[in-house]
Structure formats: C-alpha cells, structure tokens
Design an enzyme around this catalytic site. Sequence first.
Site, mmCIF file in Angstrom:
data_model
loop_
_atom_site.group_PDB
_atom_site.id
_atom_site.type_symbol
_atom_site.label_atom_id
_atom_site.label_comp_id
_atom_site.label_asym_id
_atom_site.label_seq_id
_atom_site.Cartn_x
_atom_site.Cartn_y
_atom_site.Cartn_z
ATOM 1 N N LEU A 1 26.391 49.158 46.204
ATOM 2 C CA LEU A 1 27.803 49.546 46.242
ATOM 3 C C LEU A 1 28.024 50.624 44.993
ATOM 4 O O LEU A 1 28.776 51.489 44.682
ATOM 5 C CB LEU A 1 28.979 48.639 46.196
ATOM 6 C CG LEU A 1 30.353 48.999 46.143
ATOM 7 C CD1 LEU A 1 30.720 49.987 47.359
ATOM 8 C CD2 LEU A 1 31.261 47.631 46.169
ATOM 9 N N TYR A 2 27.538 50.101 43.797
ATOM 10 C CA TYR A 2 27.574 50.803 42.651
ATOM 11 C C TYR A 2 27.130 52.139 42.934
ATOM 12 O O TYR A 2 27.623 53.327 42.495
ATOM 13 C CB TYR A 2 26.722 50.079 41.570
ATOM 14 C CG TYR A 2 26.463 50.853 40.182
ATOM 15 C CD1 TYR A 2 27.549 51.143 39.408
ATOM 16 C CD2 TYR A 2 25.333 51.373 40.002
ATOM 17 C CE1 TYR A 2 27.438 52.051 38.284
ATOM 18 C CE2 TYR A 2 25.213 52.322 38.776
ATOM 19 C CZ TYR A 2 26.227 52.627 37.774
ATOM 20 O OH TYR A 2 25.990 53.335 36.684
ATOM 21 N N ALA A 3 26.099 52.426 43.586
ATOM 22 C CA ALA A 3 25.310 53.473 43.520
ATOM 23 C C ALA A 3 26.216 54.434 44.837
ATOM 24 O O ALA A 3 26.439 55.572 44.340
ATOM 25 C CB ALA A 3 23.964 53.438 44.518
#
Length: 432
Positions: free
Chosen positions: A241-243
């Site tokens: 999700l960060y990416a």
Amino acid sequence: MRDLEDDPFPSTPGKVKIERAYAVNRQFNRCFASTSTTFLWALFLVALIASFLSFQSFVDTSSRYFTASWGGIQWEKQVRTSAQIDRPGGISVLVTGAAGFVGSHVAVNLKKRGDGVVGLDNFNSYYDPSLKKARKARLANNGIFVVEGDVNDARLLAKLFDVVAFTHVMHLAAQAGVRYAIENPSSYVHSNIAALVTLLEACKSANPQPAVVWASSSSVYGLNEKVPFSETDKTDRPASLYAATKKAGEEITHAYNHIYGLSITGLRFFTVYGPWGRPDMAYFSFTRNILQGKPITVYRGKDRVDLARDFTYIDDIVKGCVASLDTSGKSTGSGGKKREPAPYRIYNLGNTQPVTVPTLVSILEKHLKLKAKKNIVEMPGNGDVPFTHANISHAQKDLGYKPSTDLQTGLKKFVKWYVSYHGYQREVGRKL
C-alpha cells in the site's frame, strides 16, 4: 304587561348582532393578542438561540486560534527570520517533514549554504518523537525554525505562503514504512495522498507559485524484475500500500503540473541510511539489538535467496535533493491558471551497488565489535520486495548526481553517531 327582563328580544333592532359581534371581536382580539405574544416570544427565543450558537462558534474558533501552535506576531517573525536568504541568488524553501531523517539533513545543508529555510512537521508517533525533537533542536542550532503542524492543514499552509513568498517547496513529509501499512492503512492515505493534494492546492494558489520537489520512492517499482530499475520502466504493479500511495502521488503531481503549471520533480529514494536515521529501518534496529544482545530477524526470499538493497548514504541523497531544487526551473502559473508548460521530472537517487542483508549484518558486526544473534526466516507476504537496484543515468546527466559513499564507509559513520547519541561504549557495547 311583561317585564323587560322577560322579553327575550331587545326593543332596539340589531342590538343582538352588535353585542354578538363585539363578543366575537373581543374573543378574536384576545386570541390575536395571545398569538402575537407567543410569536414575539418565539422570535426572542430564536434570536437567543442564534446568538448563543454564534457566540459558541466564536468561542470555538477563538479557542482553536489561541490554542494553535502557530500564528501571532512573534510566530510570523520567527518564520520570516528563518526564511531569510543570506547569499546572492539564494532560494527560500519550505521543507515539510523537516524533523524527519532526510528532511533534517536537507534543511541544514540548505541553511548552511545561505538559503532561507522554514520547516514543517507534525511530530507524529510512528517512531519515537524524542528523536524528532532532537533533530528539531539541531535545526534550531542552525537557525532553522520548525513549525509544528500538519501538511493537511490548509489554513496553516495558506498562512505560511502569505508570510513568506517561498520560491521552492521540498516535500518530504510522508507516512513511511512498508509493513506498517498492514496495521494502519488509513495513515498512508492521510499523509501520502490527502496531504500531497492539500500542499499542491496551496502551491498552485500561491503567488508566485513555488517549484516543488518531493519524495517518491523506489518502492513504486514493485514487482518489476528488470534490473537495474529505470525511470522508464512500468510501475503499475505495486507490492505494498505504501508503494501504491507513492505511485498515486506521481500521478497526482503530473496532473497538477499539466493543469496548473507547477514545476514538479519527483525523487525515487533507494533505502536511505545514515546518522539521525529512522529507527524502523533494518540497519538501525539491527544495531540496537546487537548492542543489547538481542536476536535480529534476517529475512530471506524464495528458494533461500538473500534479500538485497541499493543502500544509499544520506549525504548522497542530500546532494541529489539540493541539485533537484537548483535545476527545477520555474512554475508557470498564477492565480491557479497555467500560462505555459512547466518542467515535470522523475529521478532515481540510489547508490547503484546492491548489497545483501547478510553482508550488511557482517559490516555492522565489524564496526560494533560484536556478533549478532540471527534468526533467519522466510520473508512474509507483507509488501517487501526481494531486491532493489537503481539506474541513475538520468540523475547523473541532469543533476550531476554522483554517489560517493559505499556501505562500509556509511555504516561506520552511522555506528559512530549511534553509540554517541545513545551513550554506548563502542569497545564493549555497553551503555555508560
């Protein structure tokens, strides 16, 4: 003769009608008077409620204003003083995430060369805020004022741009970490997407519009297997999700560049490390656990393949950030309208020499003069990728970017800072 009292009808014609009409009117007047009184009381009550709500709103607004950590004559003076440019051709930069790892280093570097710098940070508790407070003190010692506030606060941003005509914005504030997204996904949307939009809205409305340089991430390459990673590679398969939020940021910044003429440069950092680093990073936690005699967890990929990272020393990253500011070009909009196309760029900032995690551990053991207790386990499906490797040819050409610190040298500098900051004796790995 009948008495008049016995006469059911009066001798004067129409008297009954008059008296009956009078009685009806009197009843109506009483009713009207009662209704009017009620109506007046109702109006009074409505006015009273409205006054109370207005007063309550005033109190709430005043309370928010007076309890805010920003605003006021003295605060504005600190902001202006910090933003003062002290060299010919200097720039004035708003650095978000200024109390963070990369942000604090970039801010100090800019200030030392004579640029105006104002920091912004919300000092969240993703990791120990005391480290951020220590960085803030270091910034203050270098003449940098850090505003405590959230990038999502549009009023605060508007005030900052009103007080200072920033020429550049270095946007480094973000929710970092790959694994934490599993526990708190909303924090990534709040910090990496919503805050970015809020900041870009402030920038496109500012006069003059600043040029924007911001931190994307090497994580956007996701499940890409082609190495080394190049800016021309597809980035449509994020592994975390960060990416995904960083990839979304790249799309959002492109839209603001296209619509409003904001000059925007995105920087894809590759595993930054060094003094004043983030405690959630592997090299940092490995150092802490080795010194405390605790085991460290070393992940392996499929088929027992060692994970590898393109570790990039903080000083090299700072050089890339500053060069991005210096070459950013101008935004071309005003009043939220674009006059002509503005620069839009994305660069990898890495070291180009991937090193396996076991090699990282052995270097730390050497510098700490201690052996690590290792638990080697298979990498869980938490969004991490097995390797990263940067192609930096575009940054070399356009920014003059040339990393010069290898992992051996960089970790030696980190360990020296770590044992000093935490009060350890290097020889024995024991606190003083």
